[in-house]
Design an enzyme around this catalytic site. Structure first.
Site, PDB file in Angstrom:
ATOM      1  N   HIS A  81      -1.052   2.178  -4.457  1.00 58.72           N
ATOM      2  CA  HIS A  81      -0.211   1.050  -4.860  1.00 58.72           C
ATOM      3  C   HIS A  81       1.223   1.504  -5.166  1.00 58.72           C
ATOM      4  O   HIS A  81       1.764   1.288  -6.244  1.00 58.72           O
ATOM      5  CB  HIS A  81      -0.790   0.330  -6.089  1.00 58.72           C
ATOM      6  CG  HIS A  81      -0.308  -1.090  -6.199  1.00 58.72           C
ATOM      7  ND1 HIS A  81      -1.107  -2.105  -6.651  1.00 58.72           N
ATOM      8  CD2 HIS A  81       0.901  -1.659  -5.918  1.00 58.72           C
ATOM      9  CE1 HIS A  81      -0.427  -3.248  -6.647  1.00 58.72           C
ATOM     10  NE2 HIS A  81       0.802  -2.993  -6.206  1.00 58.72           N
ATOM     11  N   GLU A  98      -7.608  -1.854  -9.884  1.00 60.35           N
ATOM     12  CA  GLU A  98      -6.694  -0.706  -9.967  1.00 60.35           C
ATOM     13  C   GLU A  98      -6.477  -0.322 -11.431  1.00 60.35           C
ATOM     14  O   GLU A  98      -6.151  -1.206 -12.233  1.00 60.35           O
ATOM     15  CB  GLU A  98      -5.358  -1.052  -9.309  1.00 60.35           C
ATOM     16  CG  GLU A  98      -5.505  -1.347  -7.816  1.00 60.35           C
ATOM     17  CD  GLU A  98      -4.256  -1.912  -7.176  1.00 60.35           C
ATOM     18  OE1 GLU A  98      -4.201  -1.977  -5.942  1.00 60.35           O
ATOM     19  OE2 GLU A  98      -3.326  -2.293  -7.927  1.00 60.35           O
ATOM     20  N   ARG A 152      -2.281  -7.475  -1.816  1.00 59.09           N
ATOM     21  CA  ARG A 152      -3.256  -7.426  -2.899  1.00 59.09           C
ATOM     22  C   ARG A 152      -4.615  -7.024  -2.334  1.00 59.09           C
ATOM     23  O   ARG A 152      -5.045  -7.516  -1.294  1.00 59.09           O
ATOM     24  CB  ARG A 152      -3.369  -8.783  -3.598  1.00 59.09           C
ATOM     25  CG  ARG A 152      -2.220  -9.110  -4.540  1.00 59.09           C
ATOM     26  CD  ARG A 152      -2.276  -8.232  -5.777  1.00 59.09           C
ATOM     27  NE  ARG A 152      -1.264  -8.573  -6.767  1.00 59.09           N
ATOM     28  CZ  ARG A 152      -0.060  -8.005  -6.833  1.00 59.09           C
ATOM     29  NH1 ARG A 152       0.278  -7.088  -5.920  1.00 59.09           N
ATOM     30  NH2 ARG A 152       0.800  -8.342  -7.769  1.00 59.09           N
TER      31      ARG A 152
END
Length: 317
Positions: A285, A264, A235
């Site tokens: 990601h 994000e 994270r």
């Protein structure tokens, strides 16, 4: 009859089988924060990957009985509000035990062997104009013989340790819970500060919470070796991004490979987006997102729905 709403279906590139119970199903490709209440009106089951479901929304959704998170992290759901209302929350666990560790080592190798810098040199024509058969303009290091510090030792951390040993790395671990050496006799468990001082590579594999937010900041980065690299496929909020950008710019650490950011999609002013350094690799990601991992996630998602409806809930948070 259950009304099911998937708020961000486009986040999952996989086949989602129909649940084996009476239901109505609605998909939305993506959902903004201001659309959550409207779209979940009348729904008994909400599915979200990253769309936030907060207290104010929960209070306006009296029919909601379950939230199925199509991911492992649940920081986008107000768990306290769900518990107060008796809303079940289930997540997906251990679906990416191949995909995330492989991406972790892809980042590790890319940074340690200066792959980004060398690929850019080829694109710029430097190799083609070289008087030698190779370019040696950037540092190249081996993983073999180095020490990997793993922060967080769940399924992903354990898999990373297994791969690291195959590379010939020594592994040390920091975990909030005690590791039973009878189950894993090769583990050396150390405090976080010691891990940061002795590791050549630090890799993060733990969830984001109030206790872990910015656990790697200016002080922790200064504790690391100057030749060390930091890898984050967990994270973004675990690391103070401004502190990391400064540390990379000033050479406090040797490099970093990240797949996650604190927000994000990222804001344009995120300090890590402004870096143009050969020793920093950022991916959007996608560590979790191999085809195999996404299909496993989709299957487990429906398993969670069916188990809850059958009165035998699984993976409750």
């Amino acid at each position: 009859m259950h009304d099911i709403v998937f708020l961000d279906r486009d986040s999952l590139h996989a086949t989602v089988r129909p649940p084996a119970f009476a239901h109505r199903w609605r998909d939305y490709s993506a959902t903004g924060a201001d659309q959550v209440v409207e779209r979940l009106q009348g729904a008994s089951i909400a599915i979200t990957n990253k769309v936030p479901i907060r207290l104010d929304a929960i209070a306006r959704l009296p029919a909601l009985k379950m939230i199925a998170v199509a991911a492992t992290g649940t920081d986008n759901v107000d768990l306290a509000a769900c518990r107060a209302r008796g809303i079940a929350v289930a997540n997906i666990r251990d679906y990416s035990v191949v995909s995330v560790p492989e991406h972790t080592f892809a980042l590790m190798l890319a940074v340690r062997r200066s792959l980004r810098a060398y690929a850019a040199d080829v694109d710029a024509g430097l190799w083609q104009r070289s008087t030698r058969f190779c370019l040696l303009d950037h540092p190249i290091g081996d993983l073999a013989g180095s020490r990997l510090g793993i922060v967080g030792y769940g399924a992903l951390g354990r898999r990373v340790a297994q791969i690291a040993r195959a590379f010939g790395m020594e592994v040390v671990v920091h975990s909030r819970s005690r590791i039973d050496n009878a189950d894993d006799p090769q583990v050396t468990q150390v405090p976080l500060d010691e891990l940061l001082r002795i590791a050549d590579v630090v890799s993060l594999h733990l969830p984001l919470s109030d206790a872990t937010r910015h656990m790697i900041g200016e002080r922790e980065l200064a504790t690391m070796r100057r030749n060390a690299i930091l890898i984050n496929t967990a994270r973004g909020g675990l690391v103070d991004e401004a502190a990391l950008a400064e540390a990379l710019t000033k050479g406090v650490i040797a490099g970093a490979g990240f797949d996650v950011l604190s927000k994000e999609p990222p804001a344009p002013d995120n300090p890590l987006l402004k870096l143009r350094l050969p020793n920093f690799v950022l991916t959007p990601h996608v560590a979790w997102a191999s085809a195999g991992a996404m299909q496993t996630l989709a299957d487990m998602l429906v398993d969670n729905l069916e188990a809850w409806v059958a009165g035998k809930p699984s993976n409750l948070v």
